[in-house]
Design a protein around this motif. Sequence first.
Motif, PDB file in Angstrom:
ATOM      1  N   ASN A   7      -1.726  -8.008   9.173  1.00 55.64           N
ATOM      2  CA  ASN A   7      -0.786  -6.900   9.078  1.00 55.64           C
ATOM      3  C   ASN A   7      -0.562  -6.189  10.401  1.00 55.64           C
ATOM      4  O   ASN A   7       0.235  -5.271  10.474  1.00 55.64           O
ATOM      5  N   ASP A  49      -1.090  -3.575  -6.480  1.00 50.62           N
ATOM      6  CA  ASP A  49      -1.957  -3.819  -5.327  1.00 50.62           C
ATOM      7  C   ASP A  49      -1.704  -5.243  -4.812  1.00 50.62           C
ATOM      8  O   ASP A  49      -1.534  -6.173  -5.609  1.00 50.62           O
ATOM      9  N   ALA A  84       4.856  -5.933   1.266  1.00 49.85           N
ATOM     10  CA  ALA A  84       5.576  -4.703   1.629  1.00 49.85           C
ATOM     11  C   ALA A  84       5.961  -4.784   3.093  1.00 49.85           C
ATOM     12  O   ALA A  84       5.136  -5.169   3.936  1.00 49.85           O
ATOM     13  N   LYS A 104       0.960  -5.580   3.012  1.00 43.55           N
ATOM     14  CA  LYS A 104       0.979  -5.491   1.554  1.00 43.55           C
ATOM     15  C   LYS A 104       0.537  -4.116   1.081  1.00 43.55           C
ATOM     16  O   LYS A 104      -0.091  -3.351   1.828  1.00 43.55           O
ATOM     17  N   VAL A 105       0.885  -3.826  -0.162  1.00 46.56           N
ATOM     18  CA  VAL A 105       0.327  -2.652  -0.827  1.00 46.56           C
ATOM     19  C   VAL A 105      -1.178  -2.868  -0.826  1.00 46.56           C
ATOM     20  O   VAL A 105      -1.640  -3.957  -1.148  1.00 46.56           O
ATOM     21  N   ASN A 106      -1.947  -1.859  -0.437  1.00 48.24           N
ATOM     22  CA  ASN A 106      -3.373  -2.125  -0.208  1.00 48.24           C
ATOM     23  C   ASN A 106      -4.234  -0.874  -0.409  1.00 48.24           C
ATOM     24  O   ASN A 106      -4.011   0.151   0.231  1.00 48.24           O
ATOM     25  N   TYR A 147      -4.896   2.901  -4.602  1.00 46.24           N
ATOM     26  CA  TYR A 147      -3.753   2.646  -3.736  1.00 46.24           C
ATOM     27  C   TYR A 147      -2.568   3.514  -4.116  1.00 46.24           C
ATOM     28  O   TYR A 147      -1.522   3.453  -3.498  1.00 46.24           O
ATOM     29  N   SER A 157       0.001   1.264   1.829  1.00 45.70           N
ATOM     30  CA  SER A 157       0.192  -0.131   2.210  1.00 45.70           C
ATOM     31  C   SER A 157      -0.456  -0.291   3.585  1.00 45.70           C
ATOM     32  O   SER A 157      -0.747   0.709   4.248  1.00 45.70           O
ATOM     33  N   ASP A 158      -0.681  -1.549   4.002  1.00 44.62           N
ATOM     34  CA  ASP A 158      -1.434  -1.729   5.256  1.00 44.62           C
ATOM     35  C   ASP A 158      -0.507  -2.014   6.438  1.00 44.62           C
ATOM     36  O   ASP A 158      -0.912  -2.644   7.418  1.00 44.62           O
ATOM     37  N   ASN A 159       0.730  -1.540   6.373  1.00 46.75           N
ATOM     38  CA  ASN A 159       1.675  -1.775   7.468  1.00 46.75           C
ATOM     39  C   ASN A 159       1.259  -1.050   8.743  1.00 46.75           C
ATOM     40  O   ASN A 159       0.599  -0.019   8.710  1.00 46.75           O
ATOM     41  N   ASN A 176      10.239  -4.202  -0.806  1.00 45.45           N
ATOM     42  CA  ASN A 176       9.506  -5.290  -1.458  1.00 45.45           C
ATOM     43  C   ASN A 176      10.022  -6.647  -0.943  1.00 45.45           C
ATOM     44  O   ASN A 176      10.861  -6.695  -0.041  1.00 45.45           O
ATOM     45  N   ARG A 215      -3.714   2.413   7.254  1.00 51.51           N
ATOM     46  CA  ARG A 215      -2.804   2.460   6.108  1.00 51.51           C
ATOM     47  C   ARG A 215      -1.588   3.318   6.431  1.00 51.51           C
ATOM     48  O   ARG A 215      -1.669   4.256   7.213  1.00 51.51           O
TER      49      ARG A 215
END
Length: 695
Positions: free
Chosen positions: A2, A241, A245, A556-558, A572, A621-623, A636, A665
Amino acid sequence: ANEGMWFLMHIKRLNYVDMQKMGLQLTPEEIYSVNNASLKDAIVQFGGGCTAEIISNKGLVLTNHHCGYGNIAELSTAENDYLTNGFWAANHKEELKPKNLSVRFFVRMDDVSKRILARVNDEMTELEREAAINQEIAKIEMENNEDGKYTVSVKSFYNGNEFYYFVYQDYTDVRLVGTPPKSIGKFGGDTDNWEWPRHTGDFALFRVYADKDGNPAEYSEDNVPLEPKYHLTTSLKGFKDNDFAMILGYPGRTNRWMPGAGIEQNTNYAYPAWVEASRTSMDVMEKYMKKDQQVNLDYASSYAGIANYWKNRQGMIDALKQHETAKTKYADEKSFQKWASKKKNRKYAEVMPIINDYYKKTNEISRHDNYLRLLLRTRSATIPYRLGKSLEYYAEQNDAKKEELRPKLETEIENLYDGLHLPLERDMLAAQLSLYNEKAHNPASEVAEIAATNGNKVEDWEKYLTTSFQNSIFQSKEKLNAFLDNPDAARLQNDPLYNLSIALLNRYRYKSEEQKEWENDFQRAYRLMVQGMRLQNPDKKYYPDANSTLRLSYGKVNSLPVDERNDAKENYYTTLKGTVAKYQPGDDEFDMPKKLIDLYEKKDFGQYADKDGHLPVNFLSDNDITGGNSGSPVLNGKGELIGLAFDGNIEAMAGDVIFDENLQRTISVDIRYVLFLIDKLAGATHIIDELTLSK
Ligand code: ARG
């Protein structure tokens, strides 16, 4: 993985396979295409420092409440207080135009590294190099702006090793459509800022207007809502989860190449000064803002800006120390030094020693600079300097010329003094000057002289400044206008506030010859370090540091590890239940509108609740994002809008200099909460009808 803020034009080559594996269902051309409508056409830079997205075919713009904060405060008065009560336009006619607000569309970009680097050589000093580069940049800008239709910007990447140009189109008629009250848009205030679990409805809606042909135009009643090339589809379907993303937006600044010694300079010298000076201003502002709602509105935005980085910088100090980030960097540098000592890499052998030496020499300067930088955010410290030069010029002209210059000066004075509260300004300046003279390494000598004569306690400065304000034409716009009637250059030259302001700004700009030399060597070494490290690791995929250009980040959502403060089933997301659990009636940060509590109690969530009947509020999310991404859409795998990014978590505050896969996050508002607030709280169903929904 990520980590990474990627250029849209590189996705196809560098990331696409990975993104598809993770769940992306779009083609690269659906994300970025120069000739056809694509996702990128819906992403705008908002007000210069934030991101926003177009979400309807009538130019509706979604961004964060904290991005529109200054505009909302400016449109508010103590009687019509939209910041406190919220605002919803019932139709286009009721939408409100703030003084200065523009959005910037991204048209295209390209690589001009070869062209620019052909202009420079290793014998040049950094200044010569910069001049040669700027000359070529000016040409590129001219060639691509299509007679002023576009704004073209060429920027340096990888610390001066690559160059890209960006073509933009700016729209300046942007109007407020709706905003929740501050008790929702900034729920949790500075206590919750940078923290998870979070419960903030951090959004606001604006609209872009254009002339009838869709071109940018100055504000006019005849302007019409812009029909955009592309607008986002909004998803009501929710997510879980580990779902894919991605985020497109304008991250402001990261320093992922920062050497260990630079990190230690920040944690030990530069940031502590920043934190202390910020707190000093905040204390004075708070005192006056609490007493008077108009002052509260006039200083809301500048207070929020200072408070945001006050907490951020302390968070960075703590995180960088806790994770021993400098040590990690020193280890990389050691291996680089080993590589650089090989005969064929000789060019890089001196790079690290020069860099380390530079930081050693500039530690104290960095401390000084931050005290002064924060001092100069006091408006009364800079206004005399900004106006004074034009006033001196004005005083020397004949009557006809004066007549000609006067209207512009009057407008400038009007703007600079709009919402300026003198007692607050005087006390803030006094507190800052006292701190600066006590703590900064080598403060301006004029400041030191005044302190030596009058004392350096805050009260001493307050007394000194009270007299100075009285004897200054910069005390009020009335006095300035009287000066325009009877200009007297000699009076200006003896003006105490003018002289103080000049002294401060001259000190801010001053660099000794020695310092200029250090900077020349450092800049060159830093560029070579980045170049060398990339050569040392030829198989690694690199992305450039953030610099307010459009990027894509995917992940992703995390969840974060379980947190007993969060009552959601998994860590999350948060829900309205958790919001109500934080509710403190009458509190400045944790109050809630009664209507929202009623909706909660009746479980009147409409189509916006999740499968278990909870109303989702925020999620993680972990972007890889940073400041400037605020207001960016979270999308999405189909490119549909699922949320609005608005913050990062304090545990990962080292993120701007090192990315931590496990901790980093993005905190976002769930789009279902946004729609619920528009629909159920505001009753603005006409806005819901305007959207393209995917159910
Ligand atoms: N920390 C956020 C950012 O820099 C700003 C959040 C504004 N909210 C607040 N409570 N101050 O993007």
